[in-house]
Design a protein around this motif. Structure first.
Motif, short mmCIF file in Angstrom:
data_model
loop_
_atom_site.label_atom_id
_atom_site.label_comp_id
_atom_site.label_asym_id
_atom_site.label_seq_id
_atom_site.Cartn_x
_atom_site.Cartn_y
_atom_site.Cartn_z
N LYS A 109 0.84 -1.20 0.00
CA LYS A 109 0.00 0.00 0.00
C LYS A 109 0.87 1.25 0.00
O LYS A 109 0.54 2.26 -0.61
CB LYS A 109 -0.92 0.00 1.22
CG LYS A 109 -1.88 -1.19 1.28
CD LYS A 109 -2.84 -1.20 0.12
CE LYS A 109 -3.96 -2.22 0.32
NZ LYS A 109 -3.47 -3.60 0.51
N VAL A 110 1.99 1.20 0.72
CA VAL A 110 2.91 2.34 0.75
C VAL A 110 3.53 2.54 -0.63
O VAL A 110 3.58 3.66 -1.15
CB VAL A 110 4.00 2.14 1.82
CG1 VAL A 110 4.93 3.34 1.85
CG2 VAL A 110 3.37 1.92 3.19
N ARG A 111 3.99 1.46 -1.24
CA ARG A 111 4.56 1.57 -2.59
C ARG A 111 3.54 2.12 -3.57
O ARG A 111 3.88 2.88 -4.47
CB ARG A 111 5.06 0.20 -3.07
CG ARG A 111 6.38 -0.23 -2.45
CD ARG A 111 6.83 -1.55 -3.04
NE ARG A 111 8.07 -2.02 -2.47
CZ ARG A 111 9.28 -1.74 -2.97
NH1 ARG A 111 9.39 -1.00 -4.05
NH2 ARG A 111 10.37 -2.21 -2.38
N ALA A 112 2.27 1.76 -3.38
CA ALA A 112 1.22 2.23 -4.28
C ALA A 112 0.94 3.71 -4.14
O ALA A 112 0.26 4.30 -4.98
CB ALA A 112 -0.07 1.44 -4.04
N SER A 113 1.49 4.32 -3.10
CA SER A 113 1.27 5.74 -2.88
C SER A 113 2.29 6.62 -3.59
O SER A 113 2.16 7.84 -3.58
CB SER A 113 1.32 6.05 -1.37
OG SER A 113 0.33 5.33 -0.68
N ARG A 130 9.09 3.72 12.51
CA ARG A 130 8.46 2.75 11.61
C ARG A 130 6.96 2.66 11.80
O ARG A 130 6.29 1.95 11.04
CB ARG A 130 9.10 1.37 11.78
CG ARG A 130 9.02 0.78 13.17
CD ARG A 130 9.84 -0.51 13.22
NE ARG A 130 9.84 -1.17 14.52
CZ ARG A 130 10.68 -0.90 15.51
NH1 ARG A 130 11.60 0.05 15.35
NH2 ARG A 130 10.63 -1.57 16.64
N LEU A 131 6.43 3.32 12.83
CA LEU A 131 4.98 3.34 13.00
C LEU A 131 4.43 4.50 12.16
O LEU A 131 4.18 5.61 12.64
CB LEU A 131 4.61 3.48 14.47
CG LEU A 131 4.97 2.26 15.34
CD1 LEU A 131 4.53 2.49 16.77
CD2 LEU A 131 4.34 0.99 14.78
N ASN A 132 4.29 4.24 10.90
CA ASN A 132 3.83 5.20 9.90
C ASN A 132 3.59 4.39 8.62
O ASN A 132 3.70 3.17 8.63
CB ASN A 132 4.87 6.31 9.67
CG ASN A 132 6.28 5.76 9.56
OD1 ASN A 132 6.54 4.80 8.82
ND2 ASN A 132 7.22 6.34 10.31
N GLN A 133 3.24 5.07 7.55
CA GLN A 133 3.21 4.38 6.26
C GLN A 133 4.68 4.15 5.88
O GLN A 133 5.29 4.94 5.19
CB GLN A 133 2.46 5.21 5.22
CG GLN A 133 1.01 5.45 5.56
CD GLN A 133 0.18 4.17 5.60
OE1 GLN A 133 0.64 3.11 5.18
NE2 GLN A 133 -1.04 4.27 6.09
N ASN A 134 5.20 3.04 6.35
CA ASN A 134 6.65 2.90 6.48
C ASN A 134 7.37 2.66 5.17
O ASN A 134 6.99 1.81 4.36
CB ASN A 134 6.99 1.78 7.47
CG ASN A 134 8.43 1.80 7.89
OD1 ASN A 134 9.15 0.81 7.78
ND2 ASN A 134 8.92 2.93 8.37
N ILE A 135 8.44 3.44 5.02
CA ILE A 135 9.39 3.25 3.92
C ILE A 135 10.65 2.67 4.55
O ILE A 135 11.40 3.36 5.22
CB ILE A 135 9.68 4.59 3.22
CG1 ILE A 135 8.38 5.12 2.58
CG2 ILE A 135 10.78 4.44 2.18
CD1 ILE A 135 8.43 6.56 2.21
N SER A 136 10.81 1.39 4.39
CA SER A 136 11.90 0.70 5.07
C SER A 136 13.25 1.07 4.44
O SER A 136 13.37 1.11 3.21
CB SER A 136 11.70 -0.82 4.99
OG SER A 136 12.86 -1.49 5.47
N PRO A 137 14.27 1.29 5.28
CA PRO A 137 15.60 1.52 4.72
C PRO A 137 16.17 0.30 4.02
O PRO A 137 17.15 0.40 3.27
CB PRO A 137 16.45 1.90 5.94
CG PRO A 137 15.71 1.31 7.10
CD PRO A 137 14.25 1.36 6.74
N ASP A 138 15.55 -0.86 4.24
CA ASP A 138 16.01 -2.10 3.60
C ASP A 138 15.30 -2.38 2.30
O ASP A 138 15.58 -3.39 1.64
CB ASP A 138 15.79 -3.28 4.56
CG ASP A 138 16.57 -3.15 5.84
OD1 ASP A 138 17.69 -2.61 5.79
OD2 ASP A 138 16.06 -3.57 6.89
N ALA A 139 14.35 -1.49 1.92
CA ALA A 139 13.59 -1.72 0.70
C ALA A 139 14.51 -1.68 -0.52
O ALA A 139 15.52 -0.97 -0.55
CB ALA A 139 12.50 -0.68 0.56
N THR A 140 14.15 -2.46 -1.52
CA THR A 140 14.94 -2.48 -2.76
C THR A 140 14.13 -1.91 -3.91
O THR A 140 12.91 -1.80 -3.84
CB THR A 140 15.36 -3.92 -3.09
OG1 THR A 140 14.20 -4.75 -3.19
CG2 THR A 140 16.27 -4.46 -2.00
#
Length: 472
Positions: free
Chosen positions: A435-439, A462-472
């Motif tokens: 859902k975050v990526r879709a935003s 991280r308690l948010n529409q989280n964008i993880s630092p580990d995301a690729t």
């Protein structure tokens, strides 16, 4: 939905808590304290959580101390401003709530048309101070909404077509980072962070101060609501769509497919029945406003016409009684590239399928100043869609609310076929990564990940529409 049963309990030593209490000017609240239950309650009644500690911050130094403490104790950290977070990010089980709700100062410089706003302020706080000078910035449709989360996610309100999103009017921000340091972000200083704050949500730290550009608005505007019978819904919505094609920037409107509330100005015969409402605000010349809004009155025979000259603050607060604290809430959204006849029919069919009288479908007209900002100028990048749909599941009781959530998700899925299959991060009731990526467009998301890695590499926030630092 969250329950209170079978929860683990975080144990924090009395001496450790005592040190935190001595280090802050605000209050540290624990389970068992007299005001614990009141302090842990949030606007959205769907989320009933029990933090290990709540720090009611009195200022920025308290926020820094609280972040330092939370990290040293390995506590999950929730940040609370206005506490409207639909997904429940304003609270946490067994963690630390850093509560900014007592940090509500608003300082206005009328000559420069600037306002400096503390991170716990609501839009009622902002409007009260700015309207004393005939000034405003795009704020929430409900005045109890917190400035912080609203702005960081974009900020859609009655002034968006004339003056853009709230984040478009952000000039600078002060932010406490994951290492408990205070940094300033603006176009000239930490520009990457400043870009990310304008749409990227609360991922990068705790904003303790916002500086906004203000605009001449009010104190009187032409605004209000028009109510139409359900049997005229298709005629009203398609007629409204056609009018939006040539609406001036000064006019911002929305359609609300709803149920008539039991208010005295509506005939008792329609109470509890389906009804179509159009909300509007014209923030420009009073001489031109009446001519511009007049066609809205001709879409069908109104049940009630509540559209006329009103104080700007009155329109900002007009919906507050319908959005009081404690109800069950779930929002989801879709951006539409057009509002075709088939899209209108889909929205009307989904509206007919709701079960709770409190659930609604909002169709916001966007465009104008909001659309003229370059997509890469801020992290709120979806500038081209002229309509935004907010599907609202809302009920007084939690019983059967899961069914209403399923209705909202299904409606969103169906309506997303008429746009880029993306959503507005502030109207996202789920926290799943997809859902975050879709935003965000892919390039925007990658850039947000880079900023996250720099300012919060361990994902403290991280308690948010989280964008993880580990995301690729």
């Amino acid at each position: 939905m969250t329950t209170t049963a079978n929860r683990a309990t975080t144990v924090i030593g009395e001496a450790t808590v005592g040190e935190l209490s001595a280090a802050v000017r605000g209050r540290v609240i624990r389970p068992g304290d007299q005001d614990y239950d009141e302090s842990r309650a949030v606007w959205n009644g769907t989320h009933d959580r029990r933090p290990a500690l709540i720090v009611k911050c009195a200022g920025t130094a308290d926020v820094m101390k609280a972040v330092e403490f939370g990290c040293s104790q390995n506590l999950r950290i929730a940040v609370r401003g206005g506490s409207h977070s639909i997904a429940g990010f304003s609270t946490v089980d067994d963690g630390l709530v850093i509560d900014l709700s007592e940090m509500t100062s608003v300082s206005v410089d009328p000559a420069r048309r600037r306002a400096v706003v503390q991170g716990g302020a609501t839009w009622a706080d902002v409007d009260h101070e700015t309207q004393a000078h005939g000034l405003a910035v795009t704020g929430g449709l409900v005045s109890t909404t917190g400035v912080g989360g609203f702005t960081l996610g974009g900020g859609i309100g009655w002034l968006l077509r004339k003056h853009g999103l709230a984040c478009d009017n952000l000039l600078a921000a002060d932010l406490v980072t994951a290492d408990a340091q205070l940094v300033h972000a603006s176009a000239e200083e930490n520009a990457d962070l400043f870009w990310a704050l304008r749409g990227g949500g609360g991922n990068f730290g705790i904003v303790t101060s916002f500086e906004f550009q203000l605009h001449a608005v009010g104190p009187t505007v032409l605004a209000g609501l028009l109510f139409f019978p359900a049997q005229d819904a298709r005629r009203v919505v398609t007629g409204w769509r056609d009018l939006t094609a040539k609406a001036p920037d000064e006019l911002t409107t929305l359609v609300n497919l709803t149920t008539a509330p039991p208010v005295p100005f509506l005939p008792e015969a329609v109470h509890g029945k389906p009804i179509v409402a159009i909300g509007a605000m014209h923030c420009g010349s009073p001489a031109e406003a009446e001519e511009v809004v007049a066609p809205l009155r001709t879409l069908a025979e109104p049940i009630f016409d509540h559209l006329g000259p009103v104080p700007y603050v009155a329109m900002q607060q007009a919906l507050d009684p319908l959005w009081s604290k404690g109800a069950q809430n779930y929002f989801t959204s879709a951006l539409l590239d057009s509002l075709s006849d088939s899209a209108v029919d889909e929205a009307l069919a989904r509206w007919a399928g709701k079960r709770s009288p409190n659930s609604e479908i909002h169709i916001h007209h966007a465009g104008g100043a909001m659309a003229r900002v370059a997509p890469d100028a801020t992290s709120y990048s979806h500038r081209g869609s002229p309509y935004l749909v907010n599907v609202v599941a809302r009920a007084v009781s939690p019983q059967g609310f899961d069914t209403e959530i399923a209705w909202a998700r299904s409606a969103r899925s169906a309506l997303s076929a008429y746009g880029p299959d993306t959503m507005y991060v502030n109207f996202t009731g789920d926290a799943e990564p997809d859902k975050v990526r879709a935003s965000y467009p892919p390039a925007t998301y990658r850039r947000l990940v880079d900023v996250k890695r720099r300012y919060d590499p361990t994902n403290v926030f991280r308690l948010n529409q989280n964008i993880s630092p580990d995301a690729t």
